[in-house]
Write an enzyme that holds these catalytic residues in place. Structure first.
Site, PDB file in Angstrom:
ATOM      1  N   HIS A  49      -9.955  -3.639  10.274  1.00  0.00           N
ATOM      2  CA  HIS A  49     -10.404  -3.068  11.556  1.00  0.00           C
ATOM      3  C   HIS A  49     -10.433  -4.154  12.641  1.00  0.00           C
ATOM      4  CE1 HIS A  49     -11.444   1.011  10.284  1.00  0.00           C
ATOM      5  NE2 HIS A  49     -11.881   0.488   9.156  1.00  0.00           N
ATOM      6  N   ASP A 107     -10.247   4.798  10.207  1.00  0.00           N
ATOM      7  CA  ASP A 107     -11.002   5.629   9.272  1.00  0.00           C
ATOM      8  C   ASP A 107     -10.898   7.082   9.714  1.00  0.00           C
ATOM      9  OD1 ASP A 107     -11.761   3.335   7.966  1.00  0.00           O
ATOM     10  OD2 ASP A 107     -13.773   3.265   8.853  1.00  0.00           O
ATOM     11  N   TYR A 152     -13.526   4.507  -4.357  1.00  0.00           N
ATOM     12  CA  TYR A 152     -13.567   3.095  -3.979  1.00  0.00           C
ATOM     13  C   TYR A 152     -14.898   2.849  -3.261  1.00  0.00           C
ATOM     14  CZ  TYR A 152     -12.183  -1.475  -2.175  1.00  0.00           C
ATOM     15  OH  TYR A 152     -12.128  -2.820  -1.900  1.00  0.00           O
ATOM     16  N   HIS A 186     -16.473   4.217   0.303  1.00  0.00           N
ATOM     17  CA  HIS A 186     -15.503   5.124   0.933  1.00  0.00           C
ATOM     18  C   HIS A 186     -15.632   6.568   0.438  1.00  0.00           C
ATOM     19  CE1 HIS A 186     -13.976   1.249   2.137  1.00  0.00           C
ATOM     20  NE2 HIS A 186     -13.183   1.844   3.003  1.00  0.00           N
ATOM     21  N   ASP A 214     -17.129   8.915   2.055  1.00  0.00           N
ATOM     22  CA  ASP A 214     -17.170   9.896   3.149  1.00  0.00           C
ATOM     23  C   ASP A 214     -16.047   9.731   4.175  1.00  0.00           C
ATOM     24  OD1 ASP A 214     -17.964   7.542   4.310  1.00  0.00           O
ATOM     25  OD2 ASP A 214     -19.769   8.363   5.248  1.00  0.00           O
ATOM     26  N   HIS A 215     -15.068   8.894   3.855  1.00  0.00           N
ATOM     27  CA  HIS A 215     -13.924   8.762   4.779  1.00  0.00           C
ATOM     28  C   HIS A 215     -12.728   8.175   4.047  1.00  0.00           C
ATOM     29  CE1 HIS A 215     -15.621   4.665   4.980  1.00  0.00           C
ATOM     30  NE2 HIS A 215     -14.422   4.256   5.360  1.00  0.00           N
ATOM     31  N   HIS A 267      -9.821   5.391   4.585  1.00  0.00           N
ATOM     32  CA  HIS A 267      -9.448   4.222   5.381  1.00  0.00           C
ATOM     33  C   HIS A 267      -7.950   3.979   5.174  1.00  0.00           C
ATOM     34  CE1 HIS A 267      -9.759  -0.179   6.561  1.00  0.00           C
ATOM     35  NE2 HIS A 267      -8.709  -0.213   5.760  1.00  0.00           N
TER      36      HIS A 267
END
Ligand code: ZN
Length: 245
Positions: free
Chosen positions: A186, A193, A221, A224, A226-227, A229
């Site tokens: 990022h 994301d 992973y 992660h 809830d999203h 990447h």
């Protein structure tokens, strides 16, 4: 009266072509564009900045588990990516970027060169300058543009329904504030994301494997759940075990 309006419009379009493309649009050029205007048909064997501009826009079509090099050289991989792009939009898939292909790309981009369904502010809720990351501001912004064209391809492949961006570029301080990894992509501007809805996270992660992302992380992973990447970092790393990735 109508004729006068039409001629005024034509004049405007020609002026735009001179300003933006650096030269008059030649016969066969589909239209002038606020972002970028190609002045020739592009095909395998050619090279130049116009090829680079094409590659940025078709880099979301490299094929499964591949990344298209943005190197200004129209080789077999670029030809294949153009063919996949053409197929995706119902154009004759000949791998040659002529007027019809260029017109479709013009229709898909805004005047700031972002694809129509994504914006710079959407990819950067940290600051307005793109500064403070691991690369120069201009590089971070260019990386985000590249990500957006891949997201546009992903979005189209998933039926032209919205993708929900929850994070993009972060300065080092923004990254620390949200608990991002110390080496997070990022901070390079090339990571995005994505939240769920309307697609499930696993649907997004699985489809992303076809659109030029070297990094894909998701459910299974750590951190992660809830999203999804995705990133364009140099190392290939996919991990979303709950999605079978
Ligand atoms: Zn992320």
């Amino acid at each position: 009266m109508l004729r006068r309006v039409s001629r005024a419009l034509l004049g405007f379009v020609m002026i735009m072509a001179v300003c933006v493309g650096g030269g008059l649009a030649t016969a066969g050029t589909a239209q002038a564009d606020g972002c970028y205007t190609w002045t020739r048909t592009l095909k395998e064997g050619m090279s130049g900045n116009d090829v680079t501009q094409l590659q940025i826009r078709v880099a979301g079509y490299p094929g499964y588990n591949s990344v298209l090099a943005i190197d200004g050289s129209y080789g077999p991989a670029t030809k294949a990516a153009v063919s996949r792009f053409q197929s995706a939009y119902g154009l004759a898939a000949d791998g040659v970027a002529g007027p019809n292909t260029q017109a479709k790309l013009y229709a898909l981009q805004d005047n700031d060169c972002t694809p129509i369904h994504f914006t710079y502010p959407e990819l950067n809720t940290c600051n307005s300058t793109w500064a403070g990351g691991k690369v120069a501001a201009g590089t971070a912004k260019a990386n985000a543009l590249s990500s957006m064209w891949k997201l546009e391809a992903l979005r189209h492949a998933l039926g032209d329904q919205p993708l929900r961006v929850t994070s993009g570029f972060r300065s080092a301080s923004c990254n620390s504030a949200v608990g991002g990894a110390s080496n997070s992509r990022h901070m390079y501007g090339d990571a995005v994301d994505l939240g769920s809805g309307p697609h499930s996270l696993c649907t997004i992660a699985k489809q992303a494997r076809n659109h030029g992302f070297n990094g894909i992380l998701g459910p299974g992973y750590a951190g992660h759940s809830d999203h999804i990447h995705v990133n364009q970092g140099p190392s290939h790393f996919w991990s979303a075990s709950n999605c079978g990735i």
